[in-house]
Every structure is written in structure tokens, then in C-alpha cells.
Design a protein around this motif. Structure first.
Motif, PDB file in Angstrom:
ATOM      1  N   LEU A 275       0.816  -1.214   0.000  1.00 42.83           N
ATOM      2  CA  LEU A 275       0.000   0.000   0.000  1.00 42.83           C
ATOM      3  C   LEU A 275       0.853   1.269   0.000  1.00 42.83           C
ATOM      4  CD1 LEU A 275      -2.728  -1.029   2.616  1.00 42.83           C
ATOM      5  CD2 LEU A 275      -2.996  -0.911   0.128  1.00 42.83           C
ATOM      6  N   LEU A 276       2.130   1.130   0.338  1.00 40.21           N
ATOM      7  CA  LEU A 276       3.021   2.288   0.413  1.00 40.21           C
ATOM      8  C   LEU A 276       3.803   2.520  -0.874  1.00 40.21           C
ATOM      9  CD1 LEU A 276       4.444   1.720   4.015  1.00 40.21           C
ATOM     10  CD2 LEU A 276       2.514   3.155   3.327  1.00 40.21           C
ATOM     11  N   ASP A 277       3.581   1.668  -1.867  1.00 47.44           N
ATOM     12  CA  ASP A 277       4.352   1.766  -3.113  1.00 47.44           C
ATOM     13  C   ASP A 277       3.934   2.939  -3.986  1.00 47.44           C
ATOM     14  OD1 ASP A 277       6.000  -0.345  -2.564  1.00 47.44           O
ATOM     15  OD2 ASP A 277       4.812  -1.826  -3.660  1.00 47.44           O
ATOM     16  N   GLU A 278       2.703   3.415  -3.832  1.00 44.11           N
ATOM     17  CA  GLU A 278       2.236   4.551  -4.624  1.00 44.11           C
ATOM     18  C   GLU A 278       1.170   5.309  -3.847  1.00 44.11           C
ATOM     19  OE1 GLU A 278      -0.151   3.621  -8.083  1.00 44.11           O
ATOM     20  OE2 GLU A 278      -0.335   1.535  -7.445  1.00 44.11           O
TER      21      GLU A 278
ATOM     22  N   ASN B 219     -18.252  11.914   3.520  1.00 38.95           N
ATOM     23  CA  ASN B 219     -17.785  11.040   2.443  1.00 38.95           C
ATOM     24  C   ASN B 219     -16.345  11.343   2.034  1.00 38.95           C
ATOM     25  OD1 ASN B 219     -18.392  13.534   1.304  1.00 38.95           O
ATOM     26  ND2 ASN B 219     -18.903  12.666  -0.689  1.00 38.95           N
ATOM     27  N   CYS B 220     -15.566  11.942   2.925  1.00 43.47           N
ATOM     28  CA  CYS B 220     -14.169  12.284   2.620  1.00 43.47           C
ATOM     29  C   CYS B 220     -13.209  11.377   3.388  1.00 43.47           C
ATOM     30  CB  CYS B 220     -13.878  13.740   3.010  1.00 43.47           C
ATOM     31  SG  CYS B 220     -14.843  14.960   2.115  1.00 43.47           S
ATOM     32  N   PHE B 221     -12.010  11.244   2.851  1.00 43.86           N
ATOM     33  CA  PHE B 221     -10.944  10.567   3.600  1.00 43.86           C
ATOM     34  C   PHE B 221      -9.649  11.340   3.407  1.00 43.86           C
ATOM     35  CE2 PHE B 221     -10.781   8.621  -0.604  1.00 43.86           C
ATOM     36  CZ  PHE B 221      -9.420   8.490  -0.864  1.00 43.86           C
ATOM     37  N   SER B 222      -8.844  11.355   4.466  1.00 39.75           N
ATOM     38  CA  SER B 222      -7.579  12.089   4.426  1.00 39.75           C
ATOM     39  C   SER B 222      -6.485  11.257   3.781  1.00 39.75           C
ATOM     40  CB  SER B 222      -7.157  12.491   5.848  1.00 39.75           C
ATOM     41  OG  SER B 222      -6.919  11.335   6.637  1.00 39.75           O
ATOM     42  N   LEU B 223      -5.538  11.949   3.189  1.00 32.15           N
ATOM     43  CA  LEU B 223      -4.409  11.289   2.518  1.00 32.15           C
ATOM     44  C   LEU B 223      -3.177  12.158   2.699  1.00 32.15           C
ATOM     45  CD1 LEU B 223      -3.510   9.046   0.341  1.00 32.15           C
ATOM     46  CD2 LEU B 223      -3.779  10.908  -1.289  1.00 32.15           C
ATOM     47  N   ARG B 224      -2.220  11.670   3.462  1.00 32.95           N
ATOM     48  CA  ARG B 224      -0.987  12.434   3.637  1.00 32.95           C
ATOM     49  C   ARG B 224      -0.123  12.259   2.395  1.00 32.95           C
ATOM     50  NH1 ARG B 224       1.548  14.135   9.235  1.00 32.95           N
ATOM     51  NH2 ARG B 224       3.178  15.498   8.439  1.00 32.95           N
ATOM     52  N   MET B 225       0.277  13.368   1.804  1.00 26.91           N
ATOM     53  CA  MET B 225       0.960  13.320   0.507  1.00 26.91           C
ATOM     54  C   MET B 225       2.382  12.799   0.642  1.00 26.91           C
ATOM     55  SD  MET B 225      -0.454  16.834  -1.270  1.00 26.91           S
ATOM     56  CE  MET B 225       0.039  16.403  -2.951  1.00 26.91           C
ATOM     57  N   ARG B 226       2.709  11.844  -0.206  1.00 28.00           N
ATOM     58  CA  ARG B 226       4.048  11.292  -0.331  1.00 28.00           C
ATOM     59  C   ARG B 226       4.358  11.152  -1.813  1.00 28.00           C
ATOM     60  NH1 ARG B 226       4.147   6.087   0.707  1.00 28.00           N
ATOM     61  NH2 ARG B 226       6.340   5.959   1.320  1.00 28.00           N
ATOM     62  N   ALA B 227       5.608  10.884  -2.114  1.00 26.03           N
ATOM     63  CA  ALA B 227       6.003  10.639  -3.499  1.00 26.03           C
ATOM     64  C   ALA B 227       6.941   9.435  -3.523  1.00 26.03           C
ATOM     65  CB  ALA B 227       6.687  11.854  -4.107  1.00 26.03           C
ATOM     66  N   PRO B 228       6.401   8.225  -3.279  1.00 25.56           N
ATOM     67  CA  PRO B 228       7.238   7.024  -3.212  1.00 25.56           C
ATOM     68  C   PRO B 228       7.998   6.781  -4.516  1.00 25.56           C
ATOM     69  CG  PRO B 228       4.991   6.575  -2.472  1.00 25.56           C
ATOM     70  CD  PRO B 228       4.979   7.920  -3.108  1.00 25.56           C
ATOM     71  N   LYS B 229       9.196   6.236  -4.363  1.00 22.57           N
ATOM     72  CA  LYS B 229      10.012   5.834  -5.512  1.00 22.57           C
ATOM     73  C   LYS B 229      10.305   6.990  -6.456  1.00 22.57           C
ATOM     74  CE  LYS B 229       8.373   1.064  -5.277  1.00 22.57           C
ATOM     75  NZ  LYS B 229       7.774  -0.089  -5.976  1.00 22.57           N
ATOM     76  N   THR B 230      10.560   8.153  -5.891  1.00 18.26           N
ATOM     77  CA  THR B 230      10.895   9.320  -6.710  1.00 18.26           C
ATOM     78  C   THR B 230      12.257   9.138  -7.357  1.00 18.26           C
ATOM     79  OG1 THR B 230       9.585  10.834  -5.358  1.00 18.26           O
ATOM     80  CG2 THR B 230      11.371  11.800  -6.641  1.00 18.26           C
ATOM     81  N   GLY B 231      12.336   9.483  -8.624  1.00  9.96           N
ATOM     82  CA  GLY B 231      13.606   9.452  -9.337  1.00  9.96           C
ATOM     83  C   GLY B 231      14.120  10.866  -9.504  1.00  9.96           C
ATOM     84  N   SER B 232      14.066  11.362 -10.709  1.00  8.45           N
ATOM     85  CA  SER B 232      14.504  12.729 -10.986  1.00  8.45           C
ATOM     86  C   SER B 232      13.477  13.747 -10.483  1.00  8.45           C
ATOM     87  CB  SER B 232      14.697  12.909 -12.491  1.00  8.45           C
ATOM     88  OG  SER B 232      14.846  14.282 -12.828  1.00  8.45           O
TER      89      SER B 232
END
Length: 331
Positions: A13-16, A49-62
Motif C-alpha cells: 500500500l506504500l508503493d504509490e 464522504n471524505c478521507f484524508s491522505l498524507r501526501m508522499r512521493a514514493p520511488k521518486t527518481g529525478s
């Protein structure tokens, strides 16, 4: 130790950012409300009807494109967020509930907004002003900012129920998740804990990036599993440490520390459980919104606060974790 039953599932679940459970919630008609900072009370992004999502950027390259717009002297975490937006990685998000706490993150969110990188109907980005002090006037200002720039926008744009009853329901689910994570975390105080810092980081991080109603059952199962789990007879660590920092969202960092012979027993950073996974206490004779905002201001350990009491709070909190979790040091 025997592998945790759901660990591999949680790792996936943490891959993207747009993970399996996020997609499921979106298919159910839920609204994804993203945020980047503790100063945006996540419980208020889980209304109706909302859910929170903490923003991440997994597997970032350039991060070349983001660097072009923000320069190479700025925070790489913020540039990774902007880069992922340029790539279309956040096109499922319905809003970003942002705060004026970090100037560089503000620039990232402004780029997302001004360049229309998330072209969804009724999409909005908030920029709330967070007080630098903690008193009644500050709480009142904080409440007004949340109401004006986040809650009212959710109601106007998506018809979200922002009533007291809706807030109480959101607090109830939030507190259940916090209670589960806290109880799991308490096992780290044992002389030979039946859970590693890496495993705890995975479990805790999932609660920030997935719809809570879709993970709570597996968290309950995992807690019961850990209660019966036997630690290795021979310790695999030479020292216990408390990890203190900022936007630490990469499980591989915890793995690196533990592969070197330490065991991370407490997590005092932005994606950690301290603060962030403490149950919300609703005060008598105070609105739910005011109680929530007051607790977030009081518990924040962010270095943006320069008052002496907040400086002391940061030092004292880290020292108390060191003692409570019987650590040998602090990183």
C-alpha cells in the motif's frame, strides 16, 4: 520472529500514493482530501464522504522539473511532491488542505494550483494561517481559518456534512485507529520487543495514507497477532534508539538503521506516531472543532514555534520518549 500476516499487504500500500485502498474508496464515491502537515488536523478531513491522505512521493527518481520551478536549494521532499504532481500522480485527489507552515511546501502547492496540475472539477488548495502561539486567541484564529478555508469549501464544493455530529463520528474512527497504533507501539517498551521499528513504521504510515475505515480491521487483527507473537530468543539489536526528525516517510531509512544493529523503539517525526496518533479528547463546554484545533496546537512539536515553552517541550518530549521506551540513545 514469524512474519506478520498483513505486513506484505501493508508494504504494498506504500508503493504509490494512489494505492489499492485509495482506488477502492474513490470507486465508492469518496473524496480524497490530501494534506502535507500535522497542522492540518487530519480528523477534519475524514468528515462524511471524505478521507484524508498524507501526501508522499514514493520511488521518486529525478526532480528536474520541480527543481526548475523551485531551484535546487529547496527541500527535496517538497520538490518530490511537485514532481509527482507534474507526472500526474495526484490526479485522483479532490483537494489539498494546505497550511502556511513551511514556505517551500507553500511554493510547491502554489505551483500545483496555479499551473492547474490537478485538473479535477471543484478542486481547491487551501492555505490556512497557523498561529505561532498557543492560547485562547490563537485557538480562535485557528478555528476560523479551518472553517473559512477548508470546511466551508468542502461543503460548498462537494456537499460535505460539516456538522458537530459528523465531526464526532470522524473523531470516533480517528481515535479507534490511534488506540490501536498506540497499543501496538507500547510493545516496543519491552526488553525484547515482539515488533521491530520497521514493522511499526509500516503499520503507522499506512494509517496516514489509506482510508481509515478500510484498514482498521486488519490493524485489529495485527494487534491480536502481536499479543501472541514470540520475540526471537536471541536479540538481534545492540542498542535501542529514538528517531527524531521531520518528514521521514521512507521505511528503508528505518530498515537501514536496524540493519546496522539498532532497534528504533520510538518515532518522533512528522510521519511518526508522536505526535499524530494520540486520541483526541473532546472538552466539555467547547465545540468539537475547537477541541480538535486546541489539541493540535498544544501537541505540535514543530520547530516553526520559537517560543521558549515550545523549545522546552520539544527537548522534554524527546527525553521522555528516551526514558519511557528505555532507549540507549536518540538519532
Amino acid at each position: 520472529m514469524k512474519d506478520l500476516k498483513h505486513l506484505f499487504y501493508f508494504e504494498g500500500l506504500l508503493d504509490e500514493a494512489n494505492n489499492q485502498l485509495v482506488r477502492q474508496a474513490k470507486e465508492e464515491g469518496k473524496r480524497a482530501i490530501a494534506y502535507t502537515c500535522f497542522h492540518m488536523p487530519e480528523v477534519l478531513l475524514n468528515l462524511d464522504n471524505c478521507f484524508s491522505l498524507r501526501m508522499r512521493a514514493p520511488k521518486t527518481g529525478s526532480v528536474e522539473i520541480a527543481t526548475y520551478y523551485m531551484s535546487n536549494y529547496t527541500c527535496e521532499f517538497c520538490r518530490a511532491i511537485l514532481e509527482r504532481a507534474f507526472e500526474g500522480g495526484y490526479n485522483f485527489i479532490d483537494a489539498i488542505a494546505g497550511v502556511d507552515a513551511c514556505a517551500v511546501m507553500n511554493r510547491a502547492m502554489e505551483n500545483i494550483e496555479v499551473q492547474n496540475l490537478i485538473p479535477n472539477k471543484n478542486f481547491f488548495v487551501s492555505h490556512i494561517d497557523v498561529p505561532y502561539k498557543v492560547n485562547d486567541d490563537a485557538v480562535e484564529h485557528y478555528v476560523q481559518q479551518i472553517e473559512l478555508k477548508v470546511l466551508n469549501k468542502l461543503k460548498e464544493n462537494f456537499g460535505v456534512d460539516i456538522s458537530e455530529d459528523a465531526m464526532k463520528k470522524a473523531v470516533e474512527l480517528h481515535n479507534e485507529v490511534c488506540a490501536l497504533i498506540t497499543e501496538i507501539g507500547e510493545f516496543r517498551k519491552k526488553d525484547n520487543p515482539p515488533i521491530t521499528g520497521y514493522e511499526f513504521h509500516i503499520l503507522n504510515l499506512v494509517t496516514y495514507v489509506c482510508p481509515k475505515y478500510l484498514i482498521v480491521e486488519k490493524l485489529r487483527e495485527t494487534l491480536e497477532e502481536i499479543k501472541l507473537r514470540e520475540a526471537d530468543s536471541k536479540k538481534k539489536f545492540r542498542a535501542k534508539v529514538v528517531l527524531v526528525g521531520s518528514e521521514i516517510d521512507d521505511p528503508d531509512l528505518i530498515k537501514l538503521i536496524e540493519d546496522a544493529g539498532a532497534l528504533v523503539v520510538a518515532d518522533r517525526y512528522c510521519f511518526g506516531s508522536f505526535p499524530g496518533r494520540q486520541e483526541i479528547v473532546l472538552r466539555e463546554n467547547e465545540s468539537v472543532l475547537s477541541s480538535v484545533c486546541r489539541q493540535y496546537l498544544e501537541q505540535s512539536l514543530c520547530p516553526r514555534y520559537v517560543s521558549q515553552e515550545k523549545k522546552d517541550q520539544r527537548w522534554d518530549f524527546a527525553e521522555n520518549l528516551y526514558r519511557d521506551f528505555r532507549a540507549d540513545g536518540i538519532i
